[in-house]
Design a protein around this motif. Sequence first.
Motif, short mmCIF file in Angstrom:
data_model
loop_
_atom_site.label_atom_id
_atom_site.label_comp_id
_atom_site.label_asym_id
_atom_site.label_seq_id
_atom_site.Cartn_x
_atom_site.Cartn_y
_atom_site.Cartn_z
N GLU A 47 18.65 -45.36 -92.18
CA GLU A 47 18.02 -44.10 -91.75
C GLU A 47 19.03 -43.23 -90.99
OE1 GLU A 47 13.83 -44.62 -90.27
OE2 GLU A 47 14.77 -43.74 -88.49
N ILE A 48 19.77 -43.85 -90.08
CA ILE A 48 20.72 -43.09 -89.25
C ILE A 48 21.88 -42.57 -90.10
CG2 ILE A 48 22.37 -43.30 -87.32
CD1 ILE A 48 20.30 -45.27 -86.02
N ALA A 49 22.40 -43.45 -90.96
CA ALA A 49 23.57 -43.06 -91.77
C ALA A 49 23.22 -42.00 -92.81
CB ALA A 49 24.15 -44.29 -92.46
N SER A 50 21.93 -41.85 -93.11
CA SER A 50 21.54 -40.87 -94.12
C SER A 50 21.52 -39.44 -93.55
CB SER A 50 20.16 -41.21 -94.69
OG SER A 50 19.18 -40.92 -93.71
N ILE A 51 21.66 -39.31 -92.24
CA ILE A 51 21.64 -37.97 -91.63
C ILE A 51 23.01 -37.31 -91.86
CG2 ILE A 51 21.36 -36.69 -89.46
CD1 ILE A 51 19.76 -39.18 -88.41
N ASP A 52 23.00 -36.11 -92.46
CA ASP A 52 24.26 -35.44 -92.83
C ASP A 52 25.22 -35.25 -91.66
OD1 ASP A 52 23.82 -35.19 -95.45
OD2 ASP A 52 23.16 -33.09 -95.40
N SER A 53 24.67 -34.91 -90.50
CA SER A 53 25.54 -34.61 -89.36
C SER A 53 25.96 -35.85 -88.57
CB SER A 53 24.86 -33.59 -88.43
OG SER A 53 23.54 -34.01 -88.15
N VAL A 54 25.63 -37.02 -89.09
CA VAL A 54 26.11 -38.27 -88.47
C VAL A 54 27.36 -38.73 -89.24
CG1 VAL A 54 25.59 -40.74 -88.13
CG2 VAL A 54 23.89 -39.01 -87.52
N ASP A 55 28.49 -38.73 -88.55
CA ASP A 55 29.75 -39.10 -89.20
C ASP A 55 30.11 -40.56 -88.99
OD1 ASP A 55 30.50 -36.34 -90.09
OD2 ASP A 55 30.38 -35.99 -87.93
N GLY A 56 29.29 -41.25 -88.23
CA GLY A 56 29.56 -42.66 -87.97
C GLY A 56 28.69 -43.16 -86.85
N VAL A 57 28.90 -44.41 -86.47
CA VAL A 57 28.09 -45.00 -85.40
C VAL A 57 29.01 -45.74 -84.40
CG1 VAL A 57 25.88 -45.23 -86.60
CG2 VAL A 57 27.62 -46.99 -86.96
N LEU A 58 28.60 -45.69 -83.15
CA LEU A 58 29.27 -46.48 -82.11
C LEU A 58 28.25 -47.55 -81.71
CD1 LEU A 58 31.53 -47.10 -80.10
CD2 LEU A 58 30.69 -45.25 -78.65
N VAL A 59 28.67 -48.81 -81.83
CA VAL A 59 27.71 -49.91 -81.75
C VAL A 59 28.12 -50.89 -80.66
CG1 VAL A 59 26.56 -51.68 -83.12
CG2 VAL A 59 27.53 -49.68 -84.27
N GLY A 60 27.18 -51.24 -79.79
CA GLY A 60 27.44 -52.26 -78.77
C GLY A 60 26.93 -53.61 -79.27
N GLY A 61 25.67 -53.91 -78.93
CA GLY A 61 25.07 -55.22 -79.23
C GLY A 61 25.29 -55.73 -80.64
N ALA A 62 25.02 -54.89 -81.62
CA ALA A 62 25.11 -55.35 -83.01
C ALA A 62 26.55 -55.48 -83.50
CB ALA A 62 24.31 -54.43 -83.93
N SER A 63 27.52 -55.11 -82.65
CA SER A 63 28.92 -55.29 -83.07
C SER A 63 29.47 -56.64 -82.61
CB SER A 63 29.81 -54.17 -82.49
OG SER A 63 30.05 -54.38 -81.11
N LEU A 64 28.71 -57.37 -81.80
CA LEU A 64 29.28 -58.56 -81.18
C LEU A 64 29.50 -59.72 -82.15
CD1 LEU A 64 27.53 -58.57 -77.69
CD2 LEU A 64 29.77 -57.68 -78.33
N LYS A 65 28.71 -59.75 -83.21
CA LYS A 65 28.92 -60.78 -84.24
C LYS A 65 29.38 -60.09 -85.51
CE LYS A 65 25.59 -64.16 -82.64
NZ LYS A 65 24.17 -64.19 -82.44
N THR A 66 30.32 -60.71 -86.20
CA THR A 66 30.81 -60.07 -87.44
C THR A 66 29.67 -59.91 -88.44
OG1 THR A 66 31.55 -62.25 -88.14
CG2 THR A 66 33.24 -60.74 -87.33
N ASP A 67 28.75 -60.87 -88.48
CA ASP A 67 27.65 -60.78 -89.46
C ASP A 67 26.81 -59.53 -89.26
OD1 ASP A 67 28.51 -63.16 -90.33
OD2 ASP A 67 26.71 -64.32 -89.79
N THR A 68 26.43 -59.28 -88.00
CA THR A 68 25.55 -58.12 -87.76
C THR A 68 26.35 -56.82 -87.88
OG1 THR A 68 25.83 -58.54 -85.39
CG2 THR A 68 23.76 -59.27 -86.38
N PHE A 69 27.64 -56.87 -87.54
CA PHE A 69 28.45 -55.66 -87.68
C PHE A 69 28.69 -55.34 -89.16
CE2 PHE A 69 32.59 -53.30 -87.30
CZ PHE A 69 32.06 -52.20 -86.65
N LEU A 70 29.01 -56.38 -89.93
CA LEU A 70 29.26 -56.14 -91.37
C LEU A 70 27.98 -55.73 -92.10
CD1 LEU A 70 31.85 -58.99 -92.04
CD2 LEU A 70 32.29 -56.51 -92.09
N GLU A 71 26.84 -56.16 -91.57
CA GLU A 71 25.57 -55.72 -92.16
C GLU A 71 25.45 -54.19 -92.05
OE1 GLU A 71 22.28 -57.77 -90.28
OE2 GLU A 71 20.83 -56.43 -91.26
N LEU A 72 25.94 -53.65 -90.95
CA LEU A 72 25.92 -52.19 -90.79
C LEU A 72 26.92 -51.55 -91.75
CD1 LEU A 72 26.00 -51.88 -86.88
CD2 LEU A 72 24.02 -52.07 -88.37
N VAL A 73 28.14 -52.09 -91.71
CA VAL A 73 29.23 -51.51 -92.51
C VAL A 73 28.89 -51.50 -94.00
CG1 VAL A 73 31.65 -51.87 -93.17
CG2 VAL A 73 30.97 -52.19 -90.79
#
Length: 232
Positions: free
Chosen positions: A202-228
């Motif tokens: 939902e967030i990535a589909s917004i045209d004016s969003v060029d990326g995300v800065l992630v705290g909690g979900a970046s701590l494990k590679t699995d949850t980070f790669l799920e975003l990527v």
Amino acid sequence: MIYAGNFKTNHTRKSTREYLMKIQLHNHKIRANGDRVMIFPPLTAIDNYEVDFTVGVQNAYPTQNGAFTGEVGVEQLDEFGIKTILIGHSERREILGESQEFVAKKFAFFKEQGFEIIYCIGEPLEVREEGSEAVIEYLMAQFEGIDTSYDNFIVAYEPIWAIGTGRSATQKEIEETHNALKKSIDKPILYGGSVKGENISEIASIDSVDGVLVGGASLKTDTFLELVFHKN
Ligand code: PEP
């Protein structure tokens, strides 16, 4: 899209190395998707990593070196080829007491050094509750003293009430805010605040969003790669 992971006060040197090596295995595909990863480990985990994505720092003092007990300056960052820094994160503004004046001083210093700067802004809940006009006014005040024409500059919009709370801003709030910011600031804008697997599409589909800065979900590679790889 830019996917930036802020570890804050988490991970060790050992676990950071393991993490970065795992991301490196996927980086070819990440680049092929036209995306970019940036990781901000704690300072003690900074090293000369053989990765071809950005490793930056969450903080540094605006100095080459000198008498600033407990801080690091450019001399220490140079040893590890660090050229990217987060400035203005709400945890530094709120918990560490960094004023707008100091944040602007840091920005000017690291700009002078040619660093890539991710500059964080965000409103507290009471301002959000006043409505979108109040939010934009509050956010624009956080650009006081900041040279928004600097080339190597990315903005991160992170509503304070959405950071680490599990409650992300709504699609409408993010879109409205990013669109309003883009009218005055012609730079990539990341969204941050409880970004996770369930809301990334939902967030990535917004045209004016060029990326995300992630705290909690970046701590494990699995949850980070799920975003990527949310699209793959
Ligand atoms: C952050 O602190 O930059 C952040 C967005 O944290 P979280 O993803 O945990 O809300």
